[in-house]
Design a protein around this motif. Structure first.
Motif, PDB file in Angstrom:
ATOM      1  N   UNK A  31      21.359  63.846  14.256  1.00 49.42           N
ATOM      2  CA  UNK A  31      21.504  65.302  14.276  1.00 49.42           C
ATOM      3  C   UNK A  31      20.497  65.995  15.190  1.00 49.42           C
ATOM      4  N   UNK A  32      19.427  65.300  15.549  1.00 48.81           N
ATOM      5  CA  UNK A  32      18.421  65.869  16.449  1.00 48.81           C
ATOM      6  C   UNK A  32      18.642  65.442  17.898  1.00 48.81           C
ATOM      7  N   UNK A  33      19.721  64.710  18.168  1.00 48.79           N
ATOM      8  CA  UNK A  33      20.036  64.300  19.530  1.00 48.79           C
ATOM      9  C   UNK A  33      19.325  63.052  19.998  1.00 48.79           C
ATOM     10  N   UNK A  34      18.876  62.228  19.058  1.00 48.48           N
ATOM     11  CA  UNK A  34      18.211  60.962  19.406  1.00 48.48           C
ATOM     12  C   UNK A  34      19.196  59.807  19.248  1.00 48.48           C
ATOM     13  N   UNK A  35      19.205  58.861  20.208  1.00 48.51           N
ATOM     14  CA  UNK A  35      20.059  57.678  20.051  1.00 48.51           C
ATOM     15  C   UNK A  35      19.654  56.880  18.810  1.00 48.51           C
ATOM     16  N   UNK A  36      20.650  56.337  18.116  1.00 48.09           N
ATOM     17  CA  UNK A  36      20.395  55.504  16.939  1.00 48.09           C
ATOM     18  C   UNK A  36      21.149  54.182  17.072  1.00 48.09           C
ATOM     19  N   UNK A  37      20.695  53.176  16.337  1.00 49.44           N
ATOM     20  CA  UNK A  37      21.309  51.846  16.282  1.00 49.44           C
ATOM     21  C   UNK A  37      21.216  51.101  17.608  1.00 49.44           C
ATOM     22  N   UNK A  38      20.060  51.166  18.260  1.00 49.77           N
ATOM     23  CA  UNK A  38      19.859  50.464  19.534  1.00 49.77           C
ATOM     24  C   UNK A  38      20.197  48.980  19.390  1.00 49.77           C
ATOM     25  N   UNK A  39      20.977  48.459  20.320  1.00 57.12           N
ATOM     26  CA  UNK A  39      21.317  47.045  20.348  1.00 57.12           C
ATOM     27  C   UNK A  39      22.402  46.602  19.385  1.00 57.12           C
TER      28      UNK A  39
ATOM     29  N   UNK B  54      27.856  50.919  34.110  1.00 56.84           N
ATOM     30  CA  UNK B  54      26.533  50.321  34.281  1.00 56.84           C
ATOM     31  C   UNK B  54      25.542  50.836  33.251  1.00 56.84           C
ATOM     32  N   UNK B  55      25.592  52.122  32.965  1.00 57.95           N
ATOM     33  CA  UNK B  55      24.664  52.712  32.004  1.00 57.95           C
ATOM     34  C   UNK B  55      25.257  54.012  31.467  1.00 57.95           C
ATOM     35  N   UNK B  56      24.729  54.460  30.344  1.00 55.63           N
ATOM     36  CA  UNK B  56      25.126  55.739  29.767  1.00 55.63           C
ATOM     37  C   UNK B  56      23.915  56.670  29.824  1.00 55.63           C
ATOM     38  N   UNK B  57      24.004  57.843  29.222  1.00 54.10           N
ATOM     39  CA  UNK B  57      22.959  58.864  29.356  1.00 54.10           C
ATOM     40  C   UNK B  57      21.579  58.404  28.880  1.00 54.10           C
ATOM     41  N   UNK B  58      21.514  57.578  27.847  1.00 54.91           N
ATOM     42  CA  UNK B  58      20.261  57.001  27.356  1.00 54.91           C
ATOM     43  C   UNK B  58      20.390  55.492  27.435  1.00 54.91           C
ATOM     44  N   UNK B  59      19.338  54.798  27.813  1.00 60.83           N
ATOM     45  CA  UNK B  59      19.438  53.338  27.961  1.00 60.83           C
ATOM     46  C   UNK B  59      19.773  52.607  26.668  1.00 60.83           C
ATOM     47  N   UNK B  60      19.499  53.193  25.501  1.00 61.51           N
ATOM     48  CA  UNK B  60      19.796  52.544  24.214  1.00 61.51           C
ATOM     49  C   UNK B  60      21.285  52.553  23.882  1.00 61.51           C
ATOM     50  N   UNK B  61      22.051  53.420  24.530  1.00 60.57           N
ATOM     51  CA  UNK B  61      23.466  53.573  24.189  1.00 60.57           C
ATOM     52  C   UNK B  61      24.310  52.464  24.793  1.00 60.57           C
TER      53      UNK B  61
END
Length: 134
Positions: A40-48, A116-123
């Motif tokens: 809800x704060x705009x942070x990526x979650x569940x990396x990997x 190749x990539x999305x907006x955040x590298x964790x996504x």
């Protein structure tokens, strides 16, 4: 509103999508920008974790749809973007997505793209959608 699925073949039926959706008599259209596994704060979650990211992305898509008065069943186009197509298919995440959409009455026209990539590298996955409502 009437939705007519255009499927000159049947092979896509197992994958839970249609080649095209013709929508006649719609009065509302919602264009949803890229949705990903964000809190809800705009942070990526569940990396990997591809499966968790897909589930969170679908949850977030439903949140946006509901906020505008739509349901998953109203989605006529759903595009998927992933940084790892092999993991997406091999780990049965695609089957889980198809099942969840089918249970909701959603058979969108769809495209799966490897990027190749999305907006955040964790996504690992992102989706955008179009929904229509009478």
């Amino acid at each position: 509103m009437h939705r007519n699925a255009v499927n000159p073949w049947t092979w896509q039926d197992e994958l839970g999508y249609v080649q095209a959706n013709e929508v006649v008599g719609s009065h509302r259209t919602l264009h949803v920008s890229g949705i990903a596994s964000m809190d809800a704060e705009g942070r990526p979650v569940h990396a990997g974790d591809m499966k968790a990211q897909i589930e969170q992305t679908l949850d977030n898509l439903e949140t946006v749809l509901h906020a505008a008065g739509y349901e998953l069943a109203d989605v006529v186009r759903l595009n998927y973007y992933t940084t790892d197509i092999e993991t997406y298919w091999e780990a049965d995440e695609a089957v889980d997505v198809v099942g969840r959409l089918a249970r909701a009455g959603c058979r969108p026209a769809s495209t799966l793209l490897g990027v190749a990539t999305l907006a955040w590298p964790e996504l690992l996955v992102e989706m955008d959608a179009t929904a229509v409502k009478a």
